[in-house]
Design a protein around this motif. Sequence first.
Motif, PDB file in Angstrom:
ATOM      1  N   VAL A  34      53.210  34.492 -43.935  1.00 18.90           N
ATOM      2  CA  VAL A  34      52.849  33.125 -44.310  1.00 18.90           C
ATOM      3  C   VAL A  34      52.793  32.976 -45.828  1.00 18.90           C
ATOM      4  CG1 VAL A  34      51.592  32.701 -42.152  1.00 18.90           C
ATOM      5  CG2 VAL A  34      50.373  33.602 -44.124  1.00 18.90           C
ATOM      6  N   GLY A  35      52.836  31.739 -46.251  1.00 18.69           N
ATOM      7  CA  GLY A  35      52.810  31.404 -47.674  1.00 18.69           C
ATOM      8  C   GLY A  35      53.376  30.011 -47.839  1.00 18.69           C
ATOM      9  N   VAL A 206      50.424  37.618 -46.428  1.00 19.65           N
ATOM     10  CA  VAL A 206      50.593  36.408 -47.234  1.00 19.65           C
ATOM     11  C   VAL A 206      51.469  36.738 -48.434  1.00 19.65           C
ATOM     12  CG1 VAL A 206      49.444  34.622 -48.596  1.00 19.65           C
ATOM     13  CG2 VAL A 206      48.310  35.566 -46.560  1.00 19.65           C
ATOM     14  N   ILE A 207      52.442  35.875 -48.668  1.00 20.80           N
ATOM     15  CA  ILE A 207      53.361  36.075 -49.782  1.00 20.80           C
ATOM     16  C   ILE A 207      53.203  34.908 -50.758  1.00 20.80           C
ATOM     17  CG2 ILE A 207      55.290  35.020 -48.520  1.00 20.80           C
ATOM     18  CD1 ILE A 207      57.094  37.076 -49.813  1.00 20.80           C
ATOM     19  N   GLU A 208      53.142  35.248 -52.037  1.00 22.94           N
ATOM     20  CA  GLU A 208      53.039  34.228 -53.083  1.00 22.94           C
ATOM     21  C   GLU A 208      53.983  34.610 -54.221  1.00 22.94           C
ATOM     22  OE1 GLU A 208      49.443  31.724 -54.776  1.00 22.94           O
ATOM     23  OE2 GLU A 208      49.398  33.766 -55.530  1.00 22.94           O
ATOM     24  N   VAL A 213      50.365  39.312 -51.369  1.00 16.85           N
ATOM     25  CA  VAL A 213      49.093  39.221 -52.091  1.00 16.85           C
ATOM     26  C   VAL A 213      47.889  39.420 -51.173  1.00 16.85           C
ATOM     27  CG1 VAL A 213      49.926  37.797 -53.992  1.00 16.85           C
ATOM     28  CG2 VAL A 213      49.190  36.699 -51.856  1.00 16.85           C
ATOM     29  N   TRP A 214      48.095  39.374 -49.896  1.00 18.35           N
ATOM     30  CA  TRP A 214      46.956  39.544 -48.976  1.00 18.35           C
ATOM     31  C   TRP A 214      47.494  40.006 -47.638  1.00 18.35           C
ATOM     32  CZ3 TRP A 214      45.004  37.805 -44.253  1.00 18.35           C
ATOM     33  CH2 TRP A 214      43.625  37.953 -44.052  1.00 18.35           C
ATOM     34  N   THR A 215      46.801  40.902 -46.992  1.00 19.28           N
ATOM     35  CA  THR A 215      47.135  41.236 -45.608  1.00 19.28           C
ATOM     36  C   THR A 215      45.836  41.471 -44.861  1.00 19.28           C
ATOM     37  OG1 THR A 215      48.402  42.681 -44.154  1.00 19.28           O
ATOM     38  CG2 THR A 215      47.526  43.686 -46.155  1.00 19.28           C
ATOM     39  N   ARG A 230      43.416  29.271 -51.505  1.00 21.10           N
ATOM     40  CA  ARG A 230      44.052  29.995 -52.594  1.00 21.10           C
ATOM     41  C   ARG A 230      45.554  30.182 -52.352  1.00 21.10           C
ATOM     42  NH1 ARG A 230      41.922  35.743 -53.808  1.00 21.10           N
ATOM     43  NH2 ARG A 230      39.991  34.664 -53.334  1.00 21.10           N
ATOM     44  N   TYR A 231      45.938  30.485 -51.117  1.00 21.55           N
ATOM     45  CA  TYR A 231      47.323  30.887 -50.883  1.00 21.55           C
ATOM     46  C   TYR A 231      48.159  29.914 -50.068  1.00 21.55           C
ATOM     47  CZ  TYR A 231      45.641  35.435 -52.451  1.00 21.55           C
ATOM     48  OH  TYR A 231      45.094  36.463 -53.180  1.00 21.55           O
ATOM     49  N   LEU A 232      47.509  29.019 -49.335  1.00 20.78           N
ATOM     50  CA  LEU A 232      48.299  28.253 -48.364  1.00 20.78           C
ATOM     51  C   LEU A 232      48.218  26.738 -48.522  1.00 20.78           C
ATOM     52  CD1 LEU A 232      47.441  30.401 -45.218  1.00 20.78           C
ATOM     53  CD2 LEU A 232      49.475  30.533 -46.648  1.00 20.78           C
TER      54      LEU A 232
END
Length: 234
Positions: A34-35, A206-208, A213-215, A230-232
């Motif tokens: 996701v991202g 999570v991809i940014e 950047v987060w899993t 923050r990410y989505l």
Amino acid sequence: MLLALDRVAAGYGETPVLFEVSFEIAAGEAVALVGRNGMGKSTTMRAILGLCPPTSGAVTFAGRPLAGLAPFRIARLGVGWVPEGRLIFPTLTVRENLTATAANHGGLARPWTVPEIFDLFPRLRERALASGDQLSGGEAQMLAIGRALMLGPQLILLDEATEGLAPVIRDEIWQCIGRLRERGQAVLIVDKHLVALARVAERAVVIEKGRTVWTGSTAVLAGDREIHDRYLSV
Ligand SMILES: Nc1ncnc2c1ncn2[C@@H]1O[C@H](COP(=O)(O)OP(=O)(O)O)[C@@H](O)[C@H]1O
Ligand SMILES: [Mg+2]
């Protein structure tokens, strides 16, 4: 691990898009990628498939480094792909779409059969003789997934699985993905619906801006306002 990406960088021509993408998928595991739009989710899939070959870092599938392999070779190792936009053969019938390219690339002990695809998507059985261009968006997506499964993938990449579909059709696709999971099919899935993703995938990445950047758990992601903002959020 079935699939491992280790600090993958990739892009289009001179334009870098991925800088450092790292994550793993175990055999039989479903992972959500996701991202926000344009962050590199589809490009990550293309990097795995060899369509955007990594310029640095490594992709390993079933213990084998994929560097230098042509996309058709990677597909034949058992990596299936349902790209955005549900590309099916418009002039072939539903049944022909399923059988025209069928193969057991992944060497599955129990390869998918047409009746099993029809059990997965009963709606396709009713439409078996309709041609590809007569299908609704939801039916076309079911057929695109069914056709990818008929290639015997050990891992299937689903890009924007429910994009542009009516809510009731989306639910049907989610139910089907749930049944795939019960069968032990490994999946990497891109979609925007976090709550639905949390039902079919335990883990999210999570991809940014081309970086992972987060899993963590999809349930946490779906429920955590701060990570979400923050990410989505857009
Ligand atoms: N064929 C292409 N040529 C050049 N740039 C591209 C191409 N496809 C995508 N990009 C760029 O790569 C970035 C990541 O795109 P993409 O992987 O499609 O993102 P996502 O799937 O997360 O929305 C974007 O900035 C996009 O504009
Ligand atoms: Mg995309």
